[in-house]
Design an enzyme around this catalytic site. Sequence first.
Site, PDB file in Angstrom:
ATOM      1  N   ASP A 267      21.033 -26.518 -10.020  1.00  0.00           N
ATOM      2  CA  ASP A 267      19.471 -25.642 -10.270  1.00  0.00           C
ATOM      3  C   ASP A 267      18.773 -26.753 -11.144  1.00  0.00           C
ATOM      4  O   ASP A 267      18.911 -27.210 -12.367  1.00  0.00           O
ATOM      5  CB  ASP A 267      19.781 -24.488 -10.970  1.00  0.00           C
ATOM      6  CG  ASP A 267      18.312 -23.604 -11.008  1.00  0.00           C
ATOM      7  OD1 ASP A 267      17.364 -24.185 -10.447  1.00  0.00           O
ATOM      8  OD2 ASP A 267      18.111 -22.510 -11.607  1.00  0.00           O
TER       9      ASP A 267
ATOM     10  N   SER B 141      25.668 -19.659 -14.655  1.00  0.00           N
ATOM     11  CA  SER B 141      25.030 -20.602 -14.494  1.00  0.00           C
ATOM     12  C   SER B 141      25.128 -21.265 -15.924  1.00  0.00           C
ATOM     13  O   SER B 141      25.191 -20.576 -16.915  1.00  0.00           O
ATOM     14  CB  SER B 141      23.530 -19.864 -14.521  1.00  0.00           C
ATOM     15  OG  SER B 141      22.466 -20.978 -14.728  1.00  0.00           O
TER      16      SER B 141
ATOM     17  N   ASP C 177      13.747 -20.586  -6.152  1.00  0.00           N
ATOM     18  CA  ASP C 177      13.542 -19.583  -6.978  1.00  0.00           C
ATOM     19  C   ASP C 177      12.374 -19.325  -7.328  1.00  0.00           C
ATOM     20  O   ASP C 177      11.582 -18.421  -6.983  1.00  0.00           O
ATOM     21  CB  ASP C 177      14.444 -20.031  -8.266  1.00  0.00           C
ATOM     22  CG  ASP C 177      14.561 -19.137  -9.267  1.00  0.00           C
ATOM     23  OD1 ASP C 177      13.789 -18.219  -9.477  1.00  0.00           O
ATOM     24  OD2 ASP C 177      15.207 -19.409 -10.291  1.00  0.00           O
TER      25      ASP C 177
ATOM     26  N   LYS D 120      22.942 -26.783 -14.147  1.00  0.00           N
ATOM     27  CA  LYS D 120      21.528 -27.246 -14.302  1.00  0.00           C
ATOM     28  C   LYS D 120      21.573 -28.558 -14.390  1.00  0.00           C
ATOM     29  O   LYS D 120      22.427 -29.397 -15.064  1.00  0.00           O
ATOM     30  CB  LYS D 120      21.097 -26.589 -15.779  1.00  0.00           C
ATOM     31  CG  LYS D 120      21.079 -24.948 -15.789  1.00  0.00           C
ATOM     32  CD  LYS D 120      19.895 -24.595 -15.121  1.00  0.00           C
ATOM     33  CE  LYS D 120      19.404 -23.032 -15.447  1.00  0.00           C
ATOM     34  NZ  LYS D 120      18.388 -22.529 -14.521  1.00  0.00           N
TER      35      LYS D 120
ATOM     36  N   GLY E 294      19.451 -14.721 -12.299  1.00  0.00           N
ATOM     37  CA  GLY E 294      19.526 -13.827 -13.785  1.00  0.00           C
ATOM     38  C   GLY E 294      18.441 -14.626 -14.515  1.00  0.00           C
ATOM     39  O   GLY E 294      17.966 -15.775 -14.282  1.00  0.00           O
TER      40      GLY E 294
ATOM     41  N   LYS F  67      26.954 -22.708 -11.163  1.00  0.00           N
ATOM     42  CA  LYS F  67      25.589 -23.210 -10.988  1.00  0.00           C
ATOM     43  C   LYS F  67      25.546 -24.275 -12.138  1.00  0.00           C
ATOM     44  O   LYS F  67      25.519 -23.959 -13.399  1.00  0.00           O
ATOM     45  CB  LYS F  67      24.583 -22.109 -10.912  1.00  0.00           C
ATOM     46  CG  LYS F  67      23.184 -22.623 -11.067  1.00  0.00           C
ATOM     47  CD  LYS F  67      22.173 -21.516 -10.535  1.00  0.00           C
ATOM     48  CE  LYS F  67      21.236 -21.201 -11.758  1.00  0.00           C
ATOM     49  NZ  LYS F  67      20.288 -20.189 -11.423  1.00  0.00           N
TER      50      LYS F  67
ATOM     51  N   GLU G 267      18.996 -25.636  -6.068  1.00  0.00           N
ATOM     52  CA  GLU G 267      17.789 -24.476  -6.394  1.00  0.00           C
ATOM     53  C   GLU G 267      16.685 -25.181  -6.984  1.00  0.00           C
ATOM     54  O   GLU G 267      16.620 -25.817  -7.860  1.00  0.00           O
ATOM     55  CB  GLU G 267      18.393 -23.451  -7.398  1.00  0.00           C
ATOM     56  CG  GLU G 267      17.522 -22.364  -7.583  1.00  0.00           C
ATOM     57  CD  GLU G 267      18.325 -21.177  -8.696  1.00  0.00           C
ATOM     58  OE1 GLU G 267      19.597 -21.324  -8.715  1.00  0.00           O
ATOM     59  OE2 GLU G 267      17.643 -20.445  -9.174  1.00  0.00           O
TER      60      GLU G 267
ATOM     61  N   LYS H 191      14.909 -12.361  -7.713  1.00  0.00           N
ATOM     62  CA  LYS H 191      14.752 -12.127  -9.229  1.00  0.00           C
ATOM     63  C   LYS H 191      13.932 -10.761  -9.372  1.00  0.00           C
ATOM     64  O   LYS H 191      12.582 -11.043  -8.746  1.00  0.00           O
ATOM     65  CB  LYS H 191      14.526 -13.041 -10.273  1.00  0.00           C
ATOM     66  CG  LYS H 191      15.475 -14.294 -10.578  1.00  0.00           C
ATOM     67  CD  LYS H 191      15.095 -15.313 -11.423  1.00  0.00           C
ATOM     68  CE  LYS H 191      16.026 -16.133 -11.575  1.00  0.00           C
ATOM     69  NZ  LYS H 191      15.573 -17.294 -12.394  1.00  0.00           N
TER      70      LYS H 191
HETATM   71  O1  LIG Z   1      22.820 -16.320 -16.606  1.00  0.00           O
HETATM   72  C1  LIG Z   1      21.599 -16.157 -16.171  1.00  0.00           C
HETATM   73  O2  LIG Z   1      21.101 -15.122 -16.545  1.00  0.00           O
HETATM   74  C2  LIG Z   1      20.817 -17.136 -15.284  1.00  0.00           C
HETATM   75  C3  LIG Z   1      20.417 -18.406 -15.813  1.00  0.00           C
HETATM   76  C4  LIG Z   1      19.488 -19.157 -15.296  1.00  0.00           C
HETATM   77  O3  LIG Z   1      19.629 -20.158 -14.529  1.00  0.00           O
HETATM   78  C5  LIG Z   1      18.142 -19.059 -15.706  1.00  0.00           C
HETATM   79  C6  LIG Z   1      17.832 -18.559 -17.002  1.00  0.00           C
HETATM   80  C7  LIG Z   1      16.637 -18.407 -17.361  1.00  0.00           C
HETATM   81  C8  LIG Z   1      15.356 -18.761 -16.743  1.00  0.00           C
HETATM   82  C9  LIG Z   1      15.796 -19.355 -15.293  1.00  0.00           C
HETATM   83  C10 LIG Z   1      17.052 -19.553 -14.809  1.00  0.00           C
HETATM   84  C11 LIG Z   1      17.020 -19.793 -13.369  1.00  0.00           C
HETATM   85  O4  LIG Z   1      17.986 -19.166 -12.397  1.00  0.00           O
HETATM   86  O5  LIG Z   1      16.346 -20.757 -13.194  1.00  0.00           O
HETATM   87 MG   LIG Z   2      16.810 -21.131 -11.066  1.00  0.00          MG
END
Ligand SMILES: O=C(O)CCC(=O)c1ccccc1C(=O)O
Ligand SMILES: [Mg+2]
Length: 368
Positions: free
Chosen positions: A189, A136, A239, A164, A291, A162, A214, A263
Amino acid sequence: MKITEITIRQLKMKLKAPFTTSFGTFDERDFLVLEAKEESGLIGWGESVAFHSPWYNEETLQTNWHMLEDFLIPLILNKEIHHPDEVSQLFEPIRKNNMAKSTIEGAIWDIYAQQTGQSLATALGGKKEKIDVGISIGIQNSIEELVALVDGYVKEGYKRMKIKIKPGWDVEVMRTLRETFPDVAFMADANSAYRLEDAETLKQLDAFNLTMIEQPLASDDIIDHASLQKLIETPICLDESIHSLEDARKAVELGSTKIINIKIGRVGGLTEAKKIHDYCEAHNIPVWCGGMLESGIGRAHNVALTTLSNFILPGDTAGSNRYWEKDIIEPEVVVKDGYIEVPQQIGIGYEINRETVSSFTVAQKTYQ
Ligand SMILES: O=C(O)CCC(=O)c1ccccc1C(=O)O
Ligand SMILES: [Mg+2]
């Protein structure tokens, strides 16, 4: 088993590089680690993935500590527990606070795996010996910087990128990435940064062959997600909206989601995560493991969960070295050629380095 002692530690770990989402930027990670001792001396570890502030969901590190100390630990200490599935029944009088619940439940699954002489993955019913890994990537200062990062992760072998996104950092970003890397698996995402009125913008993403988008809309909205899915081709993956098997069922029945990000913390633990996995498998909804910038303990639990058969798509559980100069487990979680080898040792399969844990601990308390 009977849990006779529980220690909560608050850790503060500096991230190697800042991580930016549509909500803001993290430079460091503050979280709770829970150590549970069982009467014969076995020790299990759990991690609370709640953040310092309630941007991702309503829980925080401090609300988790309060829930654990005042409600959840008293429901667990000195109770006879035959199987970790019983933990959610013991927690039934307490509404929500899923991340707090999951912190204890994870430690109990760890002890249960040790007691029964198997790895956590096997105890959960997982069969895979290695798991596919994606990564991500947070919002960057420029598209050039993002392209350079993606290039590095492609070379490291990560199997899915992924990205953001947020309004203003979306269509042009994804267009550039798709043009620069025609064959890479990309997804986006949004962490709830859009509203149904933004459907036109989101529809433009259909041109870039994304594996999924996402959580484009609000965290508590499965109705508008169903409407949006009718307007766009890209599959929606929820999510933030999914806290339980019931949420998953309703979102799938409404057509709000075609893929689910599971999660462990968000759904209240491994038992509920497995139920969602099984439901999705029976309904042809692929899942993957999200994650939360975990330390090695949460990361190890994610690796174990991902060995279940319907974790078809690469998850966000990248290697320890993507986040930390030094993780609190040994060995660290290592990604090679886009895979993590699942440890076969009993329990979570990694040793906790107590010295490293101590060096990051800023507060701790023991309960008996
Ligand atoms: O690398 C990771 O642990 C996931 C990173 C990530 O996308 C995320 C990190 C913190 C809070 C929410 C998210 C998410 O998936 O939306
Ligand atoms: Mg997410």
